[in-house]
Design an enzyme around this catalytic site. Structure first.
Site, PDB file in Angstrom:
ATOM      1  N   GLU A  29     -24.884 -10.679  -5.765  1.00 55.46           N
ATOM      2  CA  GLU A  29     -23.450 -10.740  -6.057  1.00 55.46           C
ATOM      3  C   GLU A  29     -22.705  -9.561  -5.454  1.00 55.46           C
ATOM      4  O   GLU A  29     -21.671  -9.721  -4.803  1.00 55.46           O
ATOM      5  CB  GLU A  29     -23.249 -10.783  -7.572  1.00 55.46           C
ATOM      6  CG  GLU A  29     -21.793 -10.930  -7.992  1.00 55.46           C
ATOM      7  CD  GLU A  29     -21.651 -11.212  -9.466  1.00 55.46           C
ATOM      8  OE1 GLU A  29     -20.925 -10.457 -10.148  1.00 55.46           O
ATOM      9  OE2 GLU A  29     -22.277 -12.182  -9.950  1.00 55.46           O
TER      10      GLU A  29
ATOM     11  N   ARG B  68      11.464 -11.922   9.828  1.00 51.65           N
ATOM     12  CA  ARG B  68      12.503 -11.552   8.871  1.00 51.65           C
ATOM     13  C   ARG B  68      13.371 -10.422   9.425  1.00 51.65           C
ATOM     14  O   ARG B  68      12.850  -9.427   9.940  1.00 51.65           O
ATOM     15  CB  ARG B  68      11.835 -11.107   7.574  1.00 51.65           C
ATOM     16  CG  ARG B  68      12.755 -10.519   6.518  1.00 51.65           C
ATOM     17  CD  ARG B  68      13.573 -11.563   5.830  1.00 51.65           C
ATOM     18  NE  ARG B  68      14.207 -11.025   4.622  1.00 51.65           N
ATOM     19  CZ  ARG B  68      15.267 -11.533   4.056  1.00 51.65           C
ATOM     20  NH1 ARG B  68      15.838 -12.623   4.576  1.00 51.65           N
ATOM     21  NH2 ARG B  68      15.786 -11.013   2.965  1.00 51.65           N
TER      22      ARG B  68
ATOM     23  N   GLN C   7       9.437   1.569  11.057  1.00 54.01           N
ATOM     24  CA  GLN C   7       8.121   2.225  11.026  1.00 54.01           C
ATOM     25  C   GLN C   7       7.519   2.236   9.625  1.00 54.01           C
ATOM     26  O   GLN C   7       6.303   2.118   9.463  1.00 54.01           O
ATOM     27  CB  GLN C   7       8.226   3.661  11.548  1.00 54.01           C
ATOM     28  CG  GLN C   7       6.866   4.323  11.745  1.00 54.01           C
ATOM     29  CD  GLN C   7       6.990   5.695  12.372  1.00 54.01           C
ATOM     30  OE1 GLN C   7       8.038   6.325  12.309  1.00 54.01           O
ATOM     31  NE2 GLN C   7       5.917   6.174  12.978  1.00 54.01           N
TER      32      GLN C   7
END
Length: 376
Positions: free
Chosen positions: A239, A265, A276
């Protein structure tokens, strides 16, 4: 050092990614259903590291992790992929390693094919991460054991056909007094609770399971009596090495979505990508996922090589889960109100990532393991 994938490994990843993306698109409902489970079986996820003798692909830890990475990347339902990981690593692999031939023959093919769902019943309300303080007991009786106790937060619990569970068989022997069992969900005395209402991971149903004087035949004991801790550690080895690859895939998906968003956008007459402060966040997301990816691959390589993996598994689990949470948070910020709204996969990624820092040993448990391995 060799960092290249073979052509077969690259093709396996691409095939798994495409299959996951096509079978589980963004708009599907994030809740467990048997049909989706059977699809996971058909696509090979549920038997990735099981022997071909039992319907699996016979893959090692590294190649298994890559498949879970591909599904985490391509499948919009992170909870469903997690449910598959719990089923395979915490249940199927212990049965494959410690189960009797009859038990393997009866269960593993159905588990690999998606005909059966397995639940990992270890956690208890008053034990949590302290797995040495189990209150569930298994009393020796003629022909087997009688199991009494309640497990909580059982992954796949409300929908499982079979459980791998752990109980105290000798209260005087500490870790050597715990045994592991396979219990059919239809056995007398098995009581399943309703699914818990969780923060995230909706595709993985989880709930309490009570064993009320439940008879367990001798042949359903995994390994020998008192070997439960070894069985559990074996499952956790798989796991912690492989499961968190699905969160590498989740981060890859988040980065791709975020890059598309900031390119398209505009604010204040500029693309978000021209700021930045925006690109710095995405660069940090990339640094996190690539660092975690290398640690996870290193862990899987060590697992396949038969090396001691506790240190690398703890480093990998800590880095991957914390990176997933931080990057999902960044993605919500970069999407703004769109990231806060349901339906575009951003806020759900944040909810799904939160759990990764808790299960399989919380982040501070991983730090403790790392400190011990460092000799502190």
């Amino acid at each position: 050092m060799e960092f290249a994938w073979t052509a077969a490994q690259r093709q396996r990843y691409e095939d798994a990614f495409a299959a996951a993306r096509d079978a589980f698109p963004e708009e599907r409902a994030h809740s467990f259903d048997r049909e989706s489970w059977r699809v996971l079986g058909e696509l090979g996820l549920l038997g990735a590291c099981l022997s071909p003798e039992y319907g699996g692909q016979g893959l090692g830890a590294l190649d298994t992790a890559r498949i879970f990475e591909a599904f985490g990347h391509g499948c919009a339902d992170t909870g469903l992929v997690f449910a598959a990981a719990a089923h395979l690593f915490a249940c199927a692999m212990p049965i494959a390693e410690f189960g009797s031939p009859a038990l393997r023959e009866r269960l593993l093919r159905g588990m690999a094919a998606g005909e059966l769902v397995a639940g990992n019943a270890m956690t208890e309300a008053d034990a949590g991460s302290d797995v040495g303080r189990l209150s569930t007991v298994a009393e020796r009786v003629d022909g087997g054991y009688r199991l009494t106790g309640t497990k909580t937060f059982v992954s796949n619990g409300p929908v499982a056909d079979v459980f791998v569970t752990y109980a105290v068989t000798d209260p005087t022997a500490g870790h050597f007094g715990i045994s592991a069992f396979v219990v059919d969900a239809t056995a007398p005395g098995v009581l399943l609770d309703e699914p818990l209402h969780k923060l995230g991971m909706d595709g993985c149903a989880a709930g309490a399971v009570t064993f009320d004087d439940c008879p367990v035949p001798e042949q359903n004991l995994l390994g020998a009596a008192g070997q439960g801790s070894a069985v559990f550690q074996h499952s956790m080895g798989w796991e912690r090495a492989c499961l968190f690859a699905l969160y590498i895939g989740l981060q890859d998906r988040l980065i791709e979505q975020t890059v598309r968003h900031v390119r398209g956008r505009k604010q204040f007459g500029q693309r978000l990508a021209d700021f930045q402060s925006v690109t710095n966040r995405i660069v940090d997301m990339k640094v996190r996922v690539e660092s975690a990816r290398l640690l996870l691959y290193r862990t899987c390589w060590a697992h396949d090589a038969g090396e001691h993996t506790v240190l690398y598994a703890a480093l990998s689990k800590l880095a991957t889960s914390e990176a997933a949470l931080a990057s999902a948070t960044d993605a919500v910020q970069l999407f703004g109100y769109r990231g806060y709204l349901r339906g575009n996969g951003i806020e759900s990624a944040l909810r799904d990532a939160m759990g990764s820092t808790i299960f399989s040993g919380a982040s501070d448990i991983q730090r403790q393991l790392i400190a011990i391995e460092m000799g502190l």
